[in-house]
Structure formats: C-alpha cells, structure tokens
Design a protein around this motif. Sequence first.
Motif, short mmCIF file in Angstrom:
data_model
loop_
_atom_site.label_atom_id
_atom_site.label_comp_id
_atom_site.label_asym_id
_atom_site.label_seq_id
_atom_site.Cartn_x
_atom_site.Cartn_y
_atom_site.Cartn_z
N LEU A 18 -2.26 2.38 -7.79
CA LEU A 18 -2.01 3.69 -7.19
C LEU A 18 -3.32 4.44 -6.97
N GLN A 19 -4.19 4.43 -7.96
CA GLN A 19 -5.48 5.11 -7.82
C GLN A 19 -6.32 4.49 -6.71
N GLN A 61 0.80 -1.22 0.00
CA GLN A 61 0.00 0.00 0.00
C GLN A 61 0.83 1.28 0.00
N HIS A 62 2.14 1.18 -0.07
CA HIS A 62 2.99 2.37 0.01
C HIS A 62 2.93 3.11 -1.31
N THR A 63 2.17 4.19 -1.34
CA THR A 63 1.88 4.86 -2.61
C THR A 63 3.12 5.50 -3.24
N SER A 64 4.05 5.93 -2.43
CA SER A 64 5.29 6.49 -2.98
C SER A 64 6.02 5.44 -3.81
N LEU A 97 -5.76 11.21 -5.25
CA LEU A 97 -4.52 11.68 -5.87
C LEU A 97 -4.81 12.39 -7.19
N TRP A 149 -0.22 16.29 -6.15
CA TRP A 149 1.08 15.67 -5.90
C TRP A 149 2.20 16.67 -6.13
N SER A 195 -5.15 2.89 -4.10
CA SER A 195 -4.49 3.13 -2.81
C SER A 195 -4.61 4.58 -2.36
N GLU A 196 -4.68 5.49 -3.33
CA GLU A 196 -4.77 6.92 -3.03
C GLU A 196 -5.82 7.55 -3.95
N LEU A 228 4.60 2.90 -5.30
CA LEU A 228 3.81 2.66 -6.51
C LEU A 228 4.14 3.70 -7.59
N ARG A 229 4.35 4.96 -7.18
CA ARG A 229 4.72 5.99 -8.16
C ARG A 229 6.09 5.70 -8.78
#
Length: 181
Positions: free
Chosen positions: A147-148, A119-122, A154, A159, A150-151, A124-125
């Motif tokens: 990513l979408q 779940q760590h969105t950073s 966004l 961002w 999870s966040e 995923l980016r």
Amino acid sequence: LDHTRRALDTDPDSSLALTVEGLVTTHFLKRFDVAEDRYEMAVRANPNSSLAWLLKGALHAFVDQGDVAVESTSRALALSPLDPQRYYYDSLAATACLADGKNEQSLELADRSLRANKQHTSTLRVKLAAEWRLEKFEQAKQTALLLQNSEPGLTVSGWLDRTPAASYSLGEEFADIMRKV
C-alpha cells in the motif's frame, strides 16, 4: 453534478445519471441521504444496473450497514459476472463483506481483485483490514508495504479527509489499523 443534472433533465429515469449522481454525492458532498435516494431511484429505474447496485452497496458499507451492503454488492456481482472492471466490483464487495464481519470472504474477494489489478489501493486497504481482523499480522505488514509503495503520499489523516466512511466505525477501524501497521 452539472452533467448528471443535465442528463436527468433529458431523461429523469436515467439509471446511469442517477448512479453517477449518487457516487458524486457520496464521495464529494458526503450527503448519504441524498446518495441513497439516487441509488434507490437508479435501481428502481433499472433493476439490472450492476453499477447502481455496486455503489449502493458501497454506500451502505461506508455507513456501517454491512448486511445491506453485502446484499447489494452480491446482486451487482451476479448481474455482471464478466465485467471488464470486475476487480472494482470485487473490491467493493470485499468492503461490504468487511462491514458485515465476513472477514474470510472479504479477504478472498480482495485477493481476487488484486489478481486482476494489483495496484488498486482501495483493495489493498480492505485486504489489510481483513488480514488484521483475521490476526494475519505478518501478511498485513506485507500488504501495508504494498500500500505504501502504491500510494507513497498516503497518510491516515489524508485518507480520513477524503473517505466517506471517516465518521463511521468501519472508517475509524481502517484508520486505526493503518496507524498500527
């Protein structure tokens, strides 16, 4: 900053206080010169501070200094091989590798980070950007969906407002990739 200043009043060589001050200065004040100074002071005070080396590396990645970023995050990984927050170390090391054009290594580190914390969105980016650079477009689309999910709130502009990398090429590239996917 008030807490770090009080800690530094008590112990001017506190590597942890200097590191946290560098982190706050990077992400909230976006004063990279001051942040770099704090990280340098932190690693001088304690050359074995894996967190100081890690965040120093992240700062260099944000400002397009990939070679220094990789050197610093590699040292952090070596100093803390069993850290319970290893996913975070791997994530920032993936960012450093991306800043240095080491796309395959970036993807490997991002995947390792996500195995520990999906779940760590950073992360995923970073994975999205590495996949895009490697022309793994279908995988990048799947990562964008994760990513979408999870966040959900966004946006690219949101961002860009919060990332320290916004006015540097790595940040601009991340934003461009997020727009395309």
